[in-house]
Every structure is written in structure tokens, then in C-alpha cells.
Design an enzyme around this catalytic site. Sequence first.
Site, mmCIF file in Angstrom:
data_model
loop_
_atom_site.group_PDB
_atom_site.id
_atom_site.type_symbol
_atom_site.label_atom_id
_atom_site.label_comp_id
_atom_site.label_asym_id
_atom_site.label_seq_id
_atom_site.Cartn_x
_atom_site.Cartn_y
_atom_site.Cartn_z
ATOM 1 N N PHE A 28 0.823 -1.204 0.000
ATOM 2 C CA PHE A 28 0.000 0.000 0.000
ATOM 3 C C PHE A 28 0.862 1.260 0.000
ATOM 4 O O PHE A 28 0.823 2.064 -0.946
ATOM 5 C CB PHE A 28 -0.927 -0.054 1.222
ATOM 6 C CG PHE A 28 -1.577 1.248 1.612
ATOM 7 C CD1 PHE A 28 -2.145 2.080 0.666
ATOM 8 C CD2 PHE A 28 -1.632 1.612 2.953
ATOM 9 C CE1 PHE A 28 -2.748 3.284 1.033
ATOM 10 C CE2 PHE A 28 -2.231 2.804 3.327
ATOM 11 C CZ PHE A 28 -2.784 3.643 2.374
ATOM 12 N N ASP A 48 9.949 -6.868 -3.247
ATOM 13 C CA ASP A 48 8.774 -7.317 -2.500
ATOM 14 C C ASP A 48 8.652 -8.829 -2.613
ATOM 15 O O ASP A 48 8.903 -9.394 -3.679
ATOM 16 C CB ASP A 48 7.505 -6.654 -3.049
ATOM 17 C CG ASP A 48 6.406 -6.530 -2.006
ATOM 18 O OD1 ASP A 48 5.918 -7.586 -1.535
ATOM 19 O OD2 ASP A 48 6.027 -5.400 -1.660
ATOM 20 N N ASN A 49 8.269 -9.489 -1.497
ATOM 21 C CA ASN A 49 8.043 -10.936 -1.551
ATOM 22 C C ASN A 49 6.576 -11.270 -1.814
ATOM 23 O O ASN A 49 6.213 -12.442 -1.878
ATOM 24 C CB ASN A 49 8.525 -11.612 -0.267
ATOM 25 C CG ASN A 49 7.683 -11.248 0.948
ATOM 26 O OD1 ASN A 49 6.771 -10.413 0.873
ATOM 27 N ND2 ASN A 49 8.003 -11.866 2.079
ATOM 28 N N THR A 110 11.723 -10.409 9.950
ATOM 29 C CA THR A 110 11.755 -9.357 8.936
ATOM 30 C C THR A 110 12.219 -8.042 9.544
ATOM 31 O O THR A 110 12.979 -7.283 8.926
ATOM 32 C CB THR A 110 10.364 -9.196 8.290
ATOM 33 O OG1 THR A 110 10.000 -10.424 7.658
ATOM 34 C CG2 THR A 110 10.353 -8.078 7.261
ATOM 35 N N ALA A 132 10.953 2.538 8.016
ATOM 36 C CA ALA A 132 9.546 2.784 8.317
ATOM 37 C C ALA A 132 9.216 2.106 9.637
ATOM 38 O O ALA A 132 9.094 0.887 9.713
ATOM 39 C CB ALA A 132 8.663 2.240 7.198
ATOM 40 N N TYR A 163 5.154 -7.541 16.094
ATOM 41 C CA TYR A 163 5.236 -6.298 15.305
ATOM 42 C C TYR A 163 5.712 -5.137 16.164
ATOM 43 O O TYR A 163 6.686 -4.450 15.804
ATOM 44 C CB TYR A 163 3.865 -5.996 14.712
ATOM 45 C CG TYR A 163 3.831 -4.790 13.800
ATOM 46 C CD1 TYR A 163 4.436 -4.832 12.548
ATOM 47 C CD2 TYR A 163 3.177 -3.622 14.179
ATOM 48 C CE1 TYR A 163 4.393 -3.731 11.702
ATOM 49 C CE2 TYR A 163 3.123 -2.524 13.342
ATOM 50 C CZ TYR A 163 3.742 -2.576 12.100
ATOM 51 O OH TYR A 163 3.693 -1.484 11.270
ATOM 52 N N GLN A 180 27.688 3.175 14.111
ATOM 53 C CA GLN A 180 28.918 2.401 13.994
ATOM 54 C C GLN A 180 29.531 2.483 12.602
ATOM 55 O O GLN A 180 30.758 2.449 12.458
ATOM 56 C CB GLN A 180 28.657 0.936 14.342
ATOM 57 C CG GLN A 180 28.479 0.683 15.830
ATOM 58 C CD GLN A 180 28.349 -0.793 16.151
ATOM 59 O OE1 GLN A 180 27.731 -1.157 17.141
ATOM 60 N NE2 GLN A 180 28.912 -1.662 15.327
#
Length: 342
Positions: A28, A48-49, A110, A132, A163, A180
Site C-alpha cells: 500500500f 517485495d516478496n 523481517t 519505516a 510487530y 557504527q
Amino acid sequence: MTDDRFSYATPRDAQTAKRIAVSGGAGFLGSHLCGRLIDAGHHVTCIDNFHTGRHANVAHLMSSDRFHLVAQDINEPLDEALGRFDQIYNLACPASPVHYQYDRVKTAMTCSIGTLNLLKRAAADGARFFQASTSEIYGDPEIHPQVESYRGNVNTVGPRSCYDEGKRFAETLVTDFGQQHGLTTRIVRIFNTYGPRMHPDDGRVVSNFIVQALAGRDITIYGTGEQTRSFCFVDDLIEGFIRLMETDEEIDGPVNIGNPNEITVNDLARRVIALSGSGSRLVYHPLPIDDPRRRKPDISRALAHLRWSPLVPLEEGLEQTIAYFAGELEGQRLAQSGASAS
């Protein structure tokens, strides 16, 4: 066509165009970001998967010779053959409960391994890195509105933790890795966003209400409906993304991007019913575990550093989103009737 109100990212010539990777680019938010970057003259690699991303979201970009689509999971390192990137936007992670709870371990990985893979690529390329993050890192907040210095009230072992805690860890990883390795990093905390190309089955309140209203079904509200949210239209959010990524000003820590106009869930439902001309009724169910009671961003940092604030009124944004979903549902109906006839 880009809305004239969003003109920060101006078209560039061949000498100033950048090579940009957008993970989660067929989702989206990612698809809108890819479109804006293409419109600005950049070369965009969309990664994108397709767990929640959709080919239809980027179909309009496929004809551009500056758009490249790569089907890949960021839990695997990016192929060196993709070339060097100037910027990497990391938007790869399911963002609605129904999707990120489908495989909680994968969601956590992820946010951790996937983010680390992209950070390593940014270090190798000397690329600027954008993460994000989410307002969910504040949990069920005990202060209101939420400021970036607030450390949150998050359940580490609840159904949303993969999440919420995954994104919190990602913020730490991006900050420490950037320091670093001398990378320029940007972290945005996204508040409730809506608009065309939302997934119809993502379980989010705006898409749920619109799909139910257009179908003439009952509007499902969890809890009393007096819990609040602040809804930002997708074009406003993407403008904030680009301003944050492009600024050369020192940005210390995350920046809230969202709409500070707070409304109740009940009020949102009534507006959707009115704008869609629906006769749907409101029905109430128990509130899910750890669902936040109030959500409103303090956007002082975005105003000060980026001169950003949302421009699209809620009614205007809802009208565009309702029109999008009406078209999607009509397309599904025609496809089904065509299949039945054959």
C-alpha cells in the site's frame, strides 16, 4: 498525476537522479512511494516478496524504464547484480494485525534479520537509509499526544508483540548500525494511514468500514467505539517520507508522521456510512487484546525540521478511498459474473 500540493520532490535531470531501492515497494505505502520517486525522475528498484504486496499496485509503473521489480524476501541479502543504490527505503513488513500475526516469527525476523540485510547493503553502497517504523511502538500510550521522546507502554509477550517489539528493535538496530558505520539514517513513526490501494482484507479500521459499508453489511466496531485514532491520507504521508529522506539537516532520532486531528472510531464509521450512501448498522464486539485506547501524534518535530503537516482533509481522503474500493469491488463482481457465464 502528482497532486500539485505535493511538490517537494521536484523532477530531476539525468545528472541528479538517484538509484533508489524500496523494500515492500508493492504494498500500500510502498507503491505510492515508488510512484512519487518515479515521477521525480529517479530510478527505482521495488523489492517485495508479495506476502501482502500486490502486482496490481505497481502495474501502472511497469512501463517505465526507470522502474525495476524484484520478487525477493529481505530476509535474504540483496543480489549484488542489482547494482549500487544511493538510497534505501525499508518498508518491508506486514503492517496490519491480521497479516503480521499470520506468521509472528517471520514478522519478527523481517524486522531484525531483514532490516540488518538492508543496512549491510546500505553500508556497502554508501547509501542513505530510511526505516519505516510505527506508532505501535508506543503501545497503549499513557501520555497523549504521543511525542517521540515517549518510550511507550508495550506488552513484550502479547499477540501484537511480534510487530510492536519487532519495530522497536529495528529502531535500535538502525540507530546503532548507522552510528557504527557512519551511515545517514532516517526513522519515521507512521500513524494510521489510509487511501487507495489499501488491502481490502487487511483488517484495518478504514478498509474494514468502507468494504462493509459498500457491501451493505453491518459495520463491525470493537469495544465501545470511543477509542480514538488520527487518520493521515497516504499522499500526505509519502510527502513526509520524502522530505525526511531528502533533508540534509541533522535529524536526531525518529520523527512522527501522521495527522494530529483525532476522532473516535464511532465518528469514523458514521462518516464512512454517510459518504458511501450506505444503510449499514453499527454492531459492537469485544476489544482485542492490547488494542490502544488513544492514538494521536505530536508532529512538532516534523513541523520544525521538515516544514511538514498534513494537507488532505479527512472527508476528501475518504471520498477518494471509497471510490477506489467501489471500483475494486465492481471489478471483482464483473470478474465473478464473467467466470460464471463461461
